[in-house]
Design a protein around this motif. Sequence first.
Motif, PDB file in Angstrom:
ATOM      1  N   HIS A  73       2.085  -6.229  10.063  1.00 10.39           N
ATOM      2  CA  HIS A  73       1.068  -6.237   9.003  1.00 10.39           C
ATOM      3  C   HIS A  73       1.413  -7.203   7.876  1.00 10.39           C
ATOM      4  O   HIS A  73       0.821  -7.109   6.801  1.00 10.39           O
ATOM      5  N   ASP A  74       2.368  -8.109   8.117  1.00 12.31           N
ATOM      6  CA  ASP A  74       2.782  -9.093   7.114  1.00 12.31           C
ATOM      7  C   ASP A  74       3.165  -8.395   5.799  1.00 12.31           C
ATOM      8  O   ASP A  74       2.744  -8.815   4.726  1.00 12.31           O
ATOM      9  N   THR A 118       3.844   4.728   2.219  1.00 10.64           N
ATOM     10  CA  THR A 118       4.396   5.130   0.920  1.00 10.64           C
ATOM     11  C   THR A 118       5.368   4.078   0.407  1.00 10.64           C
ATOM     12  O   THR A 118       5.301   3.667  -0.755  1.00 10.64           O
ATOM     13  N   LEU A 119       6.282   3.633   1.267  1.00 15.84           N
ATOM     14  CA  LEU A 119       7.255   2.611   0.883  1.00 15.84           C
ATOM     15  C   LEU A 119       6.569   1.284   0.550  1.00 15.84           C
ATOM     16  O   LEU A 119       6.932   0.606  -0.408  1.00 15.84           O
ATOM     17  N   GLN A 120       5.551   0.943   1.315  1.00 14.49           N
ATOM     18  CA  GLN A 120       4.836  -0.310   1.080  1.00 14.49           C
ATOM     19  C   GLN A 120       4.101  -0.255  -0.254  1.00 14.49           C
ATOM     20  O   GLN A 120       4.113  -1.216  -1.016  1.00 14.49           O
ATOM     21  N   ALA A 121       3.477   0.879  -0.572  1.00 16.61           N
ATOM     22  CA  ALA A 121       2.752   1.022  -1.827  1.00 16.61           C
ATOM     23  C   ALA A 121       3.686   0.912  -3.040  1.00 16.61           C
ATOM     24  O   ALA A 121       3.275   0.443  -4.098  1.00 16.61           O
ATOM     25  N   LYS A 122       4.935   1.322  -2.869  1.00 16.02           N
ATOM     26  CA  LYS A 122       5.911   1.256  -3.959  1.00 16.02           C
ATOM     27  C   LYS A 122       6.665  -0.069  -3.983  1.00 16.02           C
ATOM     28  O   LYS A 122       7.583  -0.262  -4.778  1.00 16.02           O
ATOM     29  N   GLY A 123       6.308  -0.987  -3.096  1.00 17.64           N
ATOM     30  CA  GLY A 123       6.938  -2.301  -3.078  1.00 17.64           C
ATOM     31  C   GLY A 123       8.298  -2.322  -2.414  1.00 17.64           C
ATOM     32  O   GLY A 123       9.069  -3.265  -2.584  1.00 17.64           O
ATOM     33  N   LEU A 124       8.608  -1.305  -1.631  1.00 18.12           N
ATOM     34  CA  LEU A 124       9.902  -1.242  -0.952  1.00 18.12           C
ATOM     35  C   LEU A 124       9.859  -1.827   0.454  1.00 18.12           C
ATOM     36  O   LEU A 124      10.896  -1.958   1.092  1.00 18.12           O
ATOM     37  N   ALA A 125       8.662  -2.172   0.924  1.00 18.80           N
ATOM     38  CA  ALA A 125       8.540  -2.803   2.250  1.00 18.80           C
ATOM     39  C   ALA A 125       8.643  -4.308   2.056  1.00 18.80           C
ATOM     40  O   ALA A 125       7.665  -5.030   2.086  1.00 18.80           O
ATOM     41  N   VAL A 126       9.865  -4.752   1.823  1.00 17.29           N
ATOM     42  CA  VAL A 126      10.105  -6.178   1.594  1.00 17.29           C
ATOM     43  C   VAL A 126      11.020  -6.714   2.671  1.00 17.29           C
ATOM     44  O   VAL A 126      11.767  -5.973   3.309  1.00 17.29           O
TER      45      VAL A 126
END
Length: 147
Positions: A73-74, A118-126
Amino acid sequence: MNLEKVLSISGKPGLYVLRVQTRTGFVAESLSDGKKITVSLKSNVSLLSEISIYTYDGEKPLTEIMNSIAAKHDFGPSISHKEDNATLLAYFKEILPDYDEDRVYASDVKKIVNWYNTLQAKGLAVETPATEEATEATEETKEEVKE
């Protein structure tokens, strides 16, 4: 994606980040609302970095699966965890084609997708260095196949 300090606490909704270790347990901060809670050593706590998913060849770490979802999902949001079970299982088959269908349930997939979002929404999916290497290796493999 670094899941070293991300926790799932049994009986508590959502994910938490380990903040401080104390003599009788630790302090965790909720990713959903930012509230800090004290967790005793008697609580059933799972570090996301220690969770693995059954495959036909053994087990695959959750970190690798989260990286696969992020790459697909980039590093954006994935499908909703509220999709029906058949959709979730078909989606997970794209992410991890060799997962053990007898030991991995739709509820497990739902939890993984919810955790990723959840992690992506918090900016942790980097992208982490390990993710970059895996992405480069995948791109090199694709180029070799094209040739």
